[in-house]
Design an enzyme around this catalytic site. Structure first.
Site, PDB file in Angstrom:
ATOM      1  N   PHE A  61      -2.214   5.961  12.169  1.00 34.64           N
ATOM      2  CA  PHE A  61      -2.168   7.951  12.158  1.00 34.64           C
ATOM      3  C   PHE A  61      -3.462   8.421  12.852  1.00 34.64           C
ATOM      4  O   PHE A  61      -4.111   9.825  12.334  1.00 34.64           O
ATOM      5  CB  PHE A  61      -2.722   7.565  10.042  1.00 34.64           C
ATOM      6  CG  PHE A  61      -3.311   6.908   9.657  1.00 34.64           C
ATOM      7  CD1 PHE A  61      -5.058   6.847   9.465  1.00 34.64           C
ATOM      8  CD2 PHE A  61      -2.739   5.757   9.119  1.00 34.64           C
ATOM      9  CE1 PHE A  61      -6.339   6.016   9.260  1.00 34.64           C
ATOM     10  CE2 PHE A  61      -3.705   4.654   8.533  1.00 34.64           C
ATOM     11  CZ  PHE A  61      -5.464   4.542   8.472  1.00 34.64           C
TER      12      PHE A  61
ATOM     13  N   ASN B 226       2.002  11.241   6.389  1.00 31.03           N
ATOM     14  CA  ASN B 226       0.760  10.525   6.683  1.00 31.03           C
ATOM     15  C   ASN B 226       1.100  10.550   8.442  1.00 31.03           C
ATOM     16  O   ASN B 226       2.483  10.504   8.778  1.00 31.03           O
ATOM     17  CB  ASN B 226       0.742   9.230   6.409  1.00 31.03           C
ATOM     18  CG  ASN B 226      -0.244   8.338   6.621  1.00 31.03           C
ATOM     19  OD1 ASN B 226      -1.423   8.802   7.406  1.00 31.03           O
ATOM     20  ND2 ASN B 226      -0.402   7.097   6.114  1.00 31.03           N
TER      21      ASN B 226
ATOM     22  N   TYR C 137       0.748  -1.226   0.049  1.00 32.94           N
ATOM     23  CA  TYR C 137       0.245   0.271   0.161  1.00 32.94           C
ATOM     24  C   TYR C 137       0.928   1.402  -0.309  1.00 32.94           C
ATOM     25  O   TYR C 137       1.907   1.575   0.829  1.00 32.94           O
ATOM     26  CB  TYR C 137      -0.717   0.227   1.054  1.00 32.94           C
ATOM     27  CG  TYR C 137      -1.465   1.088   1.654  1.00 32.94           C
ATOM     28  CD1 TYR C 137      -2.512   1.391   0.498  1.00 32.94           C
ATOM     29  CD2 TYR C 137      -0.961   2.566   2.181  1.00 32.94           C
ATOM     30  CE1 TYR C 137      -3.316   3.213   0.291  1.00 32.94           C
ATOM     31  CE2 TYR C 137      -1.856   4.086   2.330  1.00 32.94           C
ATOM     32  CZ  TYR C 137      -3.258   4.014   1.488  1.00 32.94           C
ATOM     33  OH  TYR C 137      -4.216   5.018   1.666  1.00 32.94           O
TER      34      TYR C 137
ATOM     35  N   HIS D 285      -2.711  15.909  -2.517  1.00 31.05           N
ATOM     36  CA  HIS D 285      -3.286  16.210  -1.388  1.00 31.05           C
ATOM     37  C   HIS D 285      -3.125  17.827  -0.646  1.00 31.05           C
ATOM     38  O   HIS D 285      -3.541  17.949   0.973  1.00 31.05           O
ATOM     39  CB  HIS D 285      -2.489  15.000  -0.167  1.00 31.05           C
ATOM     40  CG  HIS D 285      -3.318  13.498  -0.423  1.00 31.05           C
ATOM     41  ND1 HIS D 285      -2.842  13.042  -1.659  1.00 31.05           N
ATOM     42  CD2 HIS D 285      -3.491  12.650   0.238  1.00 31.05           C
ATOM     43  CE1 HIS D 285      -3.586  12.191  -2.134  1.00 31.05           C
ATOM     44  NE2 HIS D 285      -4.378  11.452  -0.883  1.00 31.05           N
TER      45      HIS D 285
ATOM     46  N   ARG E 138     -14.237  30.058  47.064  1.00 29.14           N
ATOM     47  CA  ARG E 138     -14.617  28.608  48.305  1.00 29.14           C
ATOM     48  C   ARG E 138     -13.824  26.769  47.370  1.00 29.14           C
ATOM     49  O   ARG E 138     -13.247  26.293  48.037  1.00 29.14           O
ATOM     50  CB  ARG E 138     -15.475  28.444  48.957  1.00 29.14           C
ATOM     51  CG  ARG E 138     -15.884  27.348  50.109  1.00 29.14           C
ATOM     52  CD  ARG E 138     -16.690  26.904  50.815  1.00 29.14           C
ATOM     53  NE  ARG E 138     -18.480  27.691  50.330  1.00 29.14           N
ATOM     54  CZ  ARG E 138     -19.327  27.254  50.835  1.00 29.14           C
ATOM     55  NH1 ARG E 138     -19.202  26.109  50.858  1.00 29.14           N
ATOM     56  NH2 ARG E 138     -20.629  27.740  50.410  1.00 29.14           N
TER      57      ARG E 138
ATOM     58  N   TYR F 253     -19.189  30.129  46.352  1.00 30.27           N
ATOM     59  CA  TYR F 253     -18.342  28.770  45.385  1.00 30.27           C
ATOM     60  C   TYR F 253     -17.081  29.364  44.129  1.00 30.27           C
ATOM     61  O   TYR F 253     -16.233  28.938  44.323  1.00 30.27           O
ATOM     62  CB  TYR F 253     -18.891  27.624  44.710  1.00 30.27           C
ATOM     63  CG  TYR F 253     -20.045  27.166  45.151  1.00 30.27           C
ATOM     64  CD1 TYR F 253     -20.598  27.059  46.199  1.00 30.27           C
ATOM     65  CD2 TYR F 253     -21.018  26.605  43.991  1.00 30.27           C
ATOM     66  CE1 TYR F 253     -21.671  26.815  47.677  1.00 30.27           C
ATOM     67  CE2 TYR F 253     -22.476  25.209  45.131  1.00 30.27           C
ATOM     68  CZ  TYR F 253     -22.410  25.931  46.708  1.00 30.27           C
ATOM     69  OH  TYR F 253     -22.765  24.613  46.848  1.00 30.27           O
TER      70      TYR F 253
ATOM     71  N   GLU G 174     -12.460   5.361   4.334  1.00 29.18           N
ATOM     72  CA  GLU G 174     -11.898   5.811   5.364  1.00 29.18           C
ATOM     73  C   GLU G 174     -13.326   6.483   6.236  1.00 29.18           C
ATOM     74  O   GLU G 174     -13.404   7.661   6.578  1.00 29.18           O
ATOM     75  CB  GLU G 174     -11.169   7.279   5.313  1.00 29.18           C
ATOM     76  CG  GLU G 174      -9.926   6.114   4.467  1.00 29.18           C
ATOM     77  CD  GLU G 174      -9.156   7.453   3.962  1.00 29.18           C
ATOM     78  OE1 GLU G 174      -9.260   9.243   4.417  1.00 29.18           O
ATOM     79  OE2 GLU G 174      -7.684   7.661   3.258  1.00 29.18           O
TER      80      GLU G 174
END
Length: 514
Positions: A333, A199, A57, A87, A287, A284, A418
């Protein structure tokens, strides 16, 4: 961008939170020379794996949904160039240069483990770019935090092959020209190298680390301003008694209470109402500071553990095991750990601002604080801190909306190959904007608490807190009449952002170091 500090020598399995902090603040980075054999072994393993003729791959196949497409040996180099160019599809404003530097160092650390198949010359170019302060111009939007931070890391890789733009000390320049001016040659990608560069989770991790460092500064600053607000309201330090917190046992709570006691130690204001005070309990926001801020500290520490592990890890795919000449496809990834850490930091940052705003609201309310309305000597004629408190409330509400967990969202990508993604990228990227909002909230509290303490003159607070008051009074005087508030708020915010609140206190406060 400031001048770089001493180089950080990264040993991939030993890199610490302190190393990443130094790089974020300006240090350059390079790999420990001991990693070179592993890097070279990984690169030569690629050649042996390819020689077997099997489909691997991203090395001799297409990417994502196109993984079933076999690529001819003659096209393997073009395949790597194509993935980088195709990309690089980010949008939005450019990443800040200091985050790019941190991202590059994280990528360098990952590649340095010898599990990605990149060559030594690729490592050398990254180190040279860091040393010469050449930071790729990277659009900050476009990653979903799975299959790696593909778009932003592709823009980084583009700059390395001479495409796109680079941020230099002389401004933004075309990448090829910037490399040439620095005496560097664009990289010619070998098989696997384009995929290895783009990646990984380094974009998300860089932003998450930057958010963590900002959150730690906010935590410490708000401890100081919270103690000062307690003094302004003539609040009690009894809730910070160590016996209370030992019974519950949370480390962050115990350490926060100890810090608050230290900050208020030897206060004349506190001594003035130790006896005869008809109030039984404080609100609060005073405190419960140890409980709230202690939980914040514990959460930030957990996020720090996750991010330190992630920063040391390898989030590439496939991973190369040179000892057996294997390329194993997995899912490192996927940035779910980073997404969870970013969500924790976002919640913590939101709560720091939320309780600080409640202290501001308490101080401006005479029924709660016992101080003049809106902290002005002549309420009515003057509005005092009326609208700064409104501004703080607006910022808190904005942060509440931003604090919605990013990690619970997912949208399928790459034709459903994906099909589950982490959304770590924008989960981490939002943190700096949230931190900037809390800077402003703490800045308003600093002004309000200092003003509140002024009404107790000639009584003074603790020596520690008086140093802090002196610091704010250098840039922002006591208010007698309504001022133009924005310049005062800007001056106070600059003090908070620079860490001067912490520096002025000049004591050791709890932090996130793992």
């Amino acid at each position: 961008m400031g001048r770089p500090m001493t180089d950080i020598i990264l040993h991939p399995t030993k890199a610490s939170l302190a190393d990443w902090r130094a790089i974020h603040h300006g240090a350059s980075a390079r790999l420990d020379a001991s990693m070179k054999p592993a890097i070279e072994a990984s690169a030569t393993a690629i050649d042996r794996i390819l020689a077997r003729g099997e489909p691997i791959y991203g090395i001799n196949t297409g990417f994502g949904k196109l993984a079933g497409v076999r690529i001819a040996d003659s096209d393997l180099a073009q395949l790597q160039r194509n993935i980088v160019l195709s990309h690089a599809a980010g949008v939005g404003e450019p990443m800040p240069a200091q985050i790019v530097r941190l991202m590059m160092a994280l990528k360098l650390n990952s590649l340095g483990q010898g599990a990605s198949g990149v060559r030594s010359q690729t490592i050398a170019l990254m180190e040279a770019m860091l040393a010469k302060r050449l930071y790729p111009l990277i659009p900050a939007q476009g990653s979903v935090g799975a299959s790696g931070d593909l778009a932003p890391l592709s823009h980084m890789a583009c700059a390395m092959i001479g495409v796109g733009e680079i941020i230099t000390d002389g401004g933004v320049k075309p990448a090829a020209a910037a490399l040439a001016e620095a005496g560097l040659k664009p990289l010619e990608l070998a098989p696997k190298e384009g995929l290895a560069l783009l990646n990984g989770t380094q974009f998300s991790t860089a932003y998450a680390l930057a958010g963590l460092f900002e959150a730690e500064r906010l935590y410490k600053s708000a401890l100081v301003t919270g103690a000062l607000s307690t003094e302004a309201a003539k609040g009690s330090d009894t809730p910070f008694d160590p016996r209370i917190h030992a019974l519950r046992g949370h480390r962050g709570q115990i350490e926060t209470a100890e810090a608050l006691r230290m900050l208020m130690s030897n206060s004349a204001i506190r001594a003035s109402h130790l006896a005869g005070d008809e109030r039984v309990q404080d609100p609060y926001c005073l405190r419960c500071q140890p409980q709230v801020m202690g939980a914040v500290l514990d959460m930030l520490r957990q996020a720090a553990v996750t991010l330190e592990i992630e920063a040391r890890g390898v989030s590439d795919n496939p991973l190369i095991f040179a000892d057996t000449d294997e390329a194993l496809s997995g899912g490192n990834f996927h940035a779910e750990p980073v997404a969870f850490a970013a969500d924790m930091i976002a919640i913590a940052v939101c709560e720091i601002g939320s309780i600080a705003e409640r202290r501001i609201a308490m101080l401006v309310d005479p029924a709660l604080s016992g101080l003049p309305a809106f902290l002005t000597p002549r309420p009515g004629l003057n509005s005092g801190f009326m609208i700064p408190q409104v501004t703080a409330a607006a910022l808190v509400s904005e942060n509440k909306q931003r604090a919605y967990p990013a990690s619970v969202d997912s949208i399928p990508t790459s034709a459903n190959q994906e099909d589950h993604v982490s959304m770590a990228a924008h989960g981490a990227r939002r943190l700096l904007g949230m931190a900037a909002n809390v800077d402003e909230i703490i800045a308003i509290e600093l002004l309000a608490a200092a003003q509140g303490c002024d009404f107790h003159a000639p009584l003074t607070s603790s020596p520690i807190l008086e140093r802090v008051r002196a610091r704010i009074r250098k840039d922002a005087p006591t208010l007698e009449d309504d001022p133009h508030f924005r310049p005062l708020m800007q001056a106070s915010a600059a003090i908070v952002r620079a860490g001067d609140v912490i520096r002025a206190a000049n004591v050791v406060l709890p932090g996130v170091a793992t």
